[in-house]
Design a protein around this motif. Structure first.
Motif, short mmCIF file in Angstrom:
data_model
loop_
_atom_site.label_atom_id
_atom_site.label_comp_id
_atom_site.label_asym_id
_atom_site.label_seq_id
_atom_site.Cartn_x
_atom_site.Cartn_y
_atom_site.Cartn_z
N ILE A 14 -6.08 4.08 -4.72
CA ILE A 14 -5.91 4.89 -3.51
C ILE A 14 -4.45 4.86 -3.04
O ILE A 14 -3.87 5.88 -2.64
CB ILE A 14 -6.85 4.39 -2.40
CG1 ILE A 14 -8.31 4.63 -2.80
CG2 ILE A 14 -6.54 5.05 -1.07
CD1 ILE A 14 -9.31 4.01 -1.85
N THR A 15 -3.85 3.69 -3.13
CA THR A 15 -2.45 3.57 -2.71
C THR A 15 -1.53 4.33 -3.66
O THR A 15 -0.59 5.03 -3.22
CB THR A 15 -2.05 2.09 -2.66
OG1 THR A 15 -2.93 1.39 -1.79
CG2 THR A 15 -0.62 1.92 -2.15
N LEU A 16 -1.79 4.26 -4.95
CA LEU A 16 -0.92 4.91 -5.94
C LEU A 16 -0.98 6.42 -5.84
O LEU A 16 0.05 7.11 -6.04
CB LEU A 16 -1.32 4.47 -7.36
CG LEU A 16 -0.97 3.02 -7.74
CD1 LEU A 16 -1.50 2.69 -9.13
CD2 LEU A 16 0.55 2.83 -7.71
N ALA B 50 -3.35 6.76 1.08
CA ALA B 50 -3.25 5.89 2.26
C ALA B 50 -2.33 4.72 1.94
O ALA B 50 -2.01 4.46 0.77
CB ALA B 50 -4.63 5.37 2.67
N ALA B 51 -1.91 4.03 2.98
CA ALA B 51 -1.12 2.81 2.79
C ALA B 51 -2.05 1.68 2.34
O ALA B 51 -3.27 1.79 2.41
CB ALA B 51 -0.42 2.45 4.10
N ALA B 52 -1.44 0.58 1.89
CA ALA B 52 -2.22 -0.53 1.34
C ALA B 52 -3.24 -1.09 2.33
O ALA B 52 -4.40 -1.32 1.95
CB ALA B 52 -1.27 -1.63 0.86
N PRO B 53 -2.89 -1.35 3.62
CA PRO B 53 -3.91 -1.87 4.55
C PRO B 53 -5.09 -0.93 4.72
O PRO B 53 -6.25 -1.36 4.77
CB PRO B 53 -3.15 -2.06 5.86
CG PRO B 53 -1.72 -2.21 5.45
CD PRO B 53 -1.56 -1.30 4.27
N ASN B 54 -4.80 0.38 4.83
CA ASN B 54 -5.88 1.36 4.96
C ASN B 54 -6.78 1.36 3.72
O ASN B 54 -8.02 1.43 3.82
CB ASN B 54 -5.30 2.76 5.16
CG ASN B 54 -4.43 2.85 6.39
OD1 ASN B 54 -3.45 2.13 6.51
ND2 ASN B 54 -4.78 3.73 7.32
N ALA B 55 -6.14 1.30 2.53
CA ALA B 55 -6.90 1.33 1.28
C ALA B 55 -7.80 0.10 1.17
O ALA B 55 -8.95 0.19 0.76
CB ALA B 55 -5.94 1.42 0.10
#
Length: 357
Positions: free
Chosen positions: A29-31, A35-40
């Motif tokens: 999801i981040t790649l 979304a950003a890492a915390p959201n993912a």
């Protein structure tokens, strides 16, 4: 519940795998920039854990309902394909619901951009993960089944072995009893007091023998007590003609062996050795432990010119002991006997066990 959830360690390993898969989904999801890492992470980890239990339990009951070797084995591909599609769709719906709830929070670290491409990816992943869970359950179920079949076969083999050993042990008591009764009968007219003493010693022998009957194995020290009772019976009959010398180390005396293993060999020494010698002789018994092996030797004098009718017979003692050793230890034990000059010797080598296995 059995299968992957049969014990706590299985549950921990299973959840660890799904947590790793959740981290992988968050990384994807981040790649893709959704979304950003915390959201993912906030999206992927809870959704994956929920799917872990849902897919795990569903796949387990389907695996139980459609065993690999069952009558409905042909329907397995169709059933699991349909179940995987349904499970994947439900997982996507749960993910969309969770994402909508996160977006309602109105904070920057909650919610992702769950577009069509990411939704299709989640659906495909849900199908594959359901198949992965089903394959794991089939492996575990087949492993448990194979282990159970092996355990049942082992128990059946042990029961057959125990029955064989009991049958061999039942040959000992009547054999010795008949010989003793014949001796008592002969003594009643010649030596009534000796016959009475022999009867009492015989009772002590069988009392001790019955005490060992409940055990699969006894110590060599306990077996030697039985041998001494036997020799006390025969001492009444032979008197000074029968001498006995034993050299049993403390380490050897603590080792285990099947009950009534040594007594028939000593009886053989009396019946086929001392009995045919007018001057009698000494029966020697030695026992020593050498590492993982227990060595027992029995040596007795024999008639240098045995009668033709008795030259070959050694009674049931040797064959009985050989069969019992083979039944209890298989190839790990051996028995050999030799005749040198005017003495007959028996050598036993067996595992030196201190506890029943």
């Amino acid at each position: 519940m059995q299968g992957l959830f049969a014990n706590r360690r299985g549950v921990v390993v299973y959840l660890a795998v799904w947590l790793f898969l959740g981290l992988a989904l968050a990384g994807v999801i981040t790649l893709v920039g959704a979304a950003a890492a915390p959201n993912a992470l906030l999206f992927a980890l809870p959704v994956n854990l929920v799917y872990a239990f849902a897919a795990g339990y569903s796949a387990y009951y389907l695996c139980r309902s459609y065993p690999l070797g069952g009558a409905r084995a042909r329907a397995i591909p169709l059933v699991f394909s349909a179940a995987a599609l349904v499970a994947g769709g439900l997982w996507l719906a749960v993910g969309q619901g969770w994402n909508s709830l996160c977006l309602l929070l109105g904070v920057g670290w909650a919610g992702i951009d769950l577009g069509h491409r990411l939704a299709a990816l989640m659906l495909a992943e849900g199908v594959l993960l359901y198949g992965f869970a089903a394959a794991l359950h089939y492996l575990v179920i087949e492993f448990v089944r194979a282990t159970g079949a092996e355990q049942s076969a082992l128990e059946a083999r042990l029961m057959a072995q125990e029955a064989e050993l009991r049958m061999l042990r039942t040959q000992i008591d009547p054999h010795f009893l008949f010989n003793s009764l014949n001796s008592i009968s002969a003594l009643t007219s010649q030596d009534p007091k000796g016959a009475r003493r022999m009867t009492l010693e015989l009772a002590s022998f069988f009392r001790h023998s019955l005490g060992l009957e409940a055990h699969r194995k006894v110590t060599l020290g306990q077996e030697m007590e039985l041998v001494r009772h036997f020799l006390a019976v025969e001492q009444v009959r032979f008197g000074a003609r029968l001498l006995f010398a034993e050299e049993v180390s403390a380490e050897a005396a603590a080792c285990l062996l099947p009950p009534m293993l040594i007594q028939p060999l000593v009886e053989n020494a009396v019946k086929h050795g001392i009995c045919h010698l007018p001057e009698g002789g000494t029966i020697r018994l030695t026992a020593r432990r050498a590492g993982s092996l227990l060595h027992i030797g029995i040596d007795n004098p024999v008639d240098p010119d045995p009668p033709a009718s008795g030259a070959k017979g050694q009674g049931i003692g040797l064959s009985n002991v050989r069969q019992r050793l083979a039944g209890a230890y298989r190839h790990e034990a051996s028995i050999h006997w030799t005749r040198r000059q005017n003495r007959f010797g028996v050598e036993i080598s067996m595992p030196a066990q201190l506890s029943e296995e």
